[in-house]
Design a protein around this motif. Structure first.
Motif, PDB file in Angstrom:
ATOM      1  N   THR A  32      25.004  15.872 -11.587  1.00  0.00           N
ATOM      2  CA  THR A  32      24.779  15.576 -10.174  1.00  0.00           C
ATOM      3  C   THR A  32      23.493  14.773 -10.057  1.00  0.00           C
ATOM      4  O   THR A  32      22.470  15.160 -10.634  1.00  0.00           O
ATOM      5  CB  THR A  32      24.673  16.868  -9.352  1.00  0.00           C
ATOM      6  OG1 THR A  32      25.880  17.620  -9.494  1.00  0.00           O
ATOM      7  CG2 THR A  32      24.444  16.560  -7.882  1.00  0.00           C
ATOM      8  N   SER A 191      24.464  11.041  -2.895  1.00  0.00           N
ATOM      9  CA  SER A 191      24.537  11.691  -4.204  1.00  0.00           C
ATOM     10  C   SER A 191      25.957  11.601  -4.727  1.00  0.00           C
ATOM     11  O   SER A 191      26.906  11.383  -3.971  1.00  0.00           O
ATOM     12  CB  SER A 191      24.135  13.172  -4.109  1.00  0.00           C
ATOM     13  OG  SER A 191      22.952  13.352  -3.383  1.00  0.00           O
ATOM     14  N   SER A 193      28.485  13.694  -7.826  1.00  0.00           N
ATOM     15  CA  SER A 193      28.588  14.792  -8.773  1.00  0.00           C
ATOM     16  C   SER A 193      29.831  14.596  -9.626  1.00  0.00           C
ATOM     17  O   SER A 193      30.925  14.384  -9.096  1.00  0.00           O
ATOM     18  CB  SER A 193      28.656  16.129  -8.037  1.00  0.00           C
ATOM     19  OG  SER A 193      28.721  17.208  -8.942  1.00  0.00           O
ATOM     20  N   PRO A 196      31.979  18.918 -11.391  1.00  0.00           N
ATOM     21  CA  PRO A 196      31.114  20.100 -11.531  1.00  0.00           C
ATOM     22  C   PRO A 196      31.853  21.280 -12.133  1.00  0.00           C
ATOM     23  O   PRO A 196      33.027  21.524 -11.836  1.00  0.00           O
ATOM     24  CB  PRO A 196      30.698  20.390 -10.078  1.00  0.00           C
ATOM     25  CG  PRO A 196      31.702  19.684  -9.222  1.00  0.00           C
ATOM     26  CD  PRO A 196      32.152  18.492  -9.990  1.00  0.00           C
ATOM     27  N   PHE A 202      26.957  23.622  -9.289  1.00  0.00           N
ATOM     28  CA  PHE A 202      26.764  22.410  -8.498  1.00  0.00           C
ATOM     29  C   PHE A 202      25.738  22.634  -7.403  1.00  0.00           C
ATOM     30  O   PHE A 202      24.814  21.840  -7.214  1.00  0.00           O
ATOM     31  CB  PHE A 202      28.082  21.955  -7.879  1.00  0.00           C
ATOM     32  CG  PHE A 202      27.887  21.070  -6.680  1.00  0.00           C
ATOM     33  CD1 PHE A 202      27.475  19.763  -6.835  1.00  0.00           C
ATOM     34  CD2 PHE A 202      28.046  21.576  -5.399  1.00  0.00           C
ATOM     35  CE1 PHE A 202      27.250  18.949  -5.728  1.00  0.00           C
ATOM     36  CE2 PHE A 202      27.840  20.776  -4.290  1.00  0.00           C
ATOM     37  CZ  PHE A 202      27.442  19.458  -4.444  1.00  0.00           C
ATOM     38  N   PHE A 206      22.352  20.518  -7.130  1.00  0.00           N
ATOM     39  CA  PHE A 206      22.285  19.641  -5.967  1.00  0.00           C
ATOM     40  C   PHE A 206      21.111  19.997  -5.066  1.00  0.00           C
ATOM     41  O   PHE A 206      20.358  19.123  -4.620  1.00  0.00           O
ATOM     42  CB  PHE A 206      23.594  19.725  -5.182  1.00  0.00           C
ATOM     43  CG  PHE A 206      23.542  19.063  -3.840  1.00  0.00           C
ATOM     44  CD1 PHE A 206      23.647  17.684  -3.734  1.00  0.00           C
ATOM     45  CD2 PHE A 206      23.372  19.816  -2.688  1.00  0.00           C
ATOM     46  CE1 PHE A 206      23.591  17.071  -2.494  1.00  0.00           C
ATOM     47  CE2 PHE A 206      23.318  19.206  -1.451  1.00  0.00           C
ATOM     48  CZ  PHE A 206      23.419  17.833  -1.351  1.00  0.00           C
TER      49      PHE A 206
END
Length: 221
Positions: A32, A191, A193, A196, A202, A206
């Motif tokens: 992430t 952002s 990711s 995850p 996550f 994050f």
């Protein structure tokens, strides 16, 4: 003969070391990451100390987990943070005709100076090829080494492992901070990711990188 075997063993150890290092580097790559931020020019001297965190999803577990982690990260930096799920439980949200107005009235009257929202704005599926593995087996005393047929029949399944394709989910998120007094956007971050492993991992990563970025850009103390 011994020298040749020793050199082969040394070469094998070197290759294995490289593979281990490469695997370590790949596994340590951030799953992430923040790809970009924006800060309002009017927010240069403004910091926030009492924030509502709101994960904008109808998945109650995801909302609870993400807001929990954001709250913890903000509180660790001395910022008072309240989860929106505590102020506005799902039953209240589903029964409101104008949830935004209802939320703002409550947030303003309770003295919050900022609203931090998180939302998934897009997602993609990425197909990636994972190359196969090869292996070298040095000479040993076992009987199947004595003939080509025996050696090939025993070792060929282990010498080469074919590659394969795998699919990964990529989630794109947007985090926005709004000033309560005028509802204006003060700070925004984008952002993404990569696939995850779990909601918990996550949310933890994050929240940590998001709050850290907010501190670096003087949004919070």
């Amino acid at each position: 003969m011994k020298t040749s075997i020793r050199r082969s063993s040394q070469k094998l150890l070197y290759v294995l070391a490289c593979v281990v290092m490469a695997a370590g580097m790949y596994s340590c790559a951030p799953s992430t990451q923040i790809t970009g931020t924006w800060k309002s020019p009017q927010a240069t001297s403004r910091t926030f100390n009492n924030v509502v965190v709101a994960a904008m999803t109808d998945n109650v577990q995801a909302r609870q987990t993400i807001e929990d982690q954001l709250q913890q990260q903000l509180q660790a930096r001395g910022i008072k943070a309240t989860k929106s799920i505590d102020l506005f439980p799902p039953s209240m949200m589903s029964g409101s005709e104008s949830p935004a107005d209802m939320m703002l009235d409550r947030i303003t009257s309770d003295g919050f100076d900022g609203i931090l929202t998180v939302a998934v704005v897009d997602q993609e599926t990425d197909t990636r090829y994972v190359p196969g593995n090869t292996a070298y087996a040095p000479v040993s005393r076992f009987g199947y080494y004595n003939t080509f047929r025996g050696y090939y029949g025993y070792m060929s399944p282990t010498l080469y492992q074919p590659g394969y394709y795998t699919k990964e989910k990529i989630y794109f998120l947007e985090t926005n901070l709004y000033e309560t007094s005028n509802e204006n956007l003060v700070w925004s971050a984008q952002s993404k990711s990569y696939d995850p492993a779990s909601l918990s991992s996550f949310a933890d990563t994050f929240s940590e990188i998001t709050v850290k970025k907010m501190a670096q850009e003087n949004i919070i103390n």
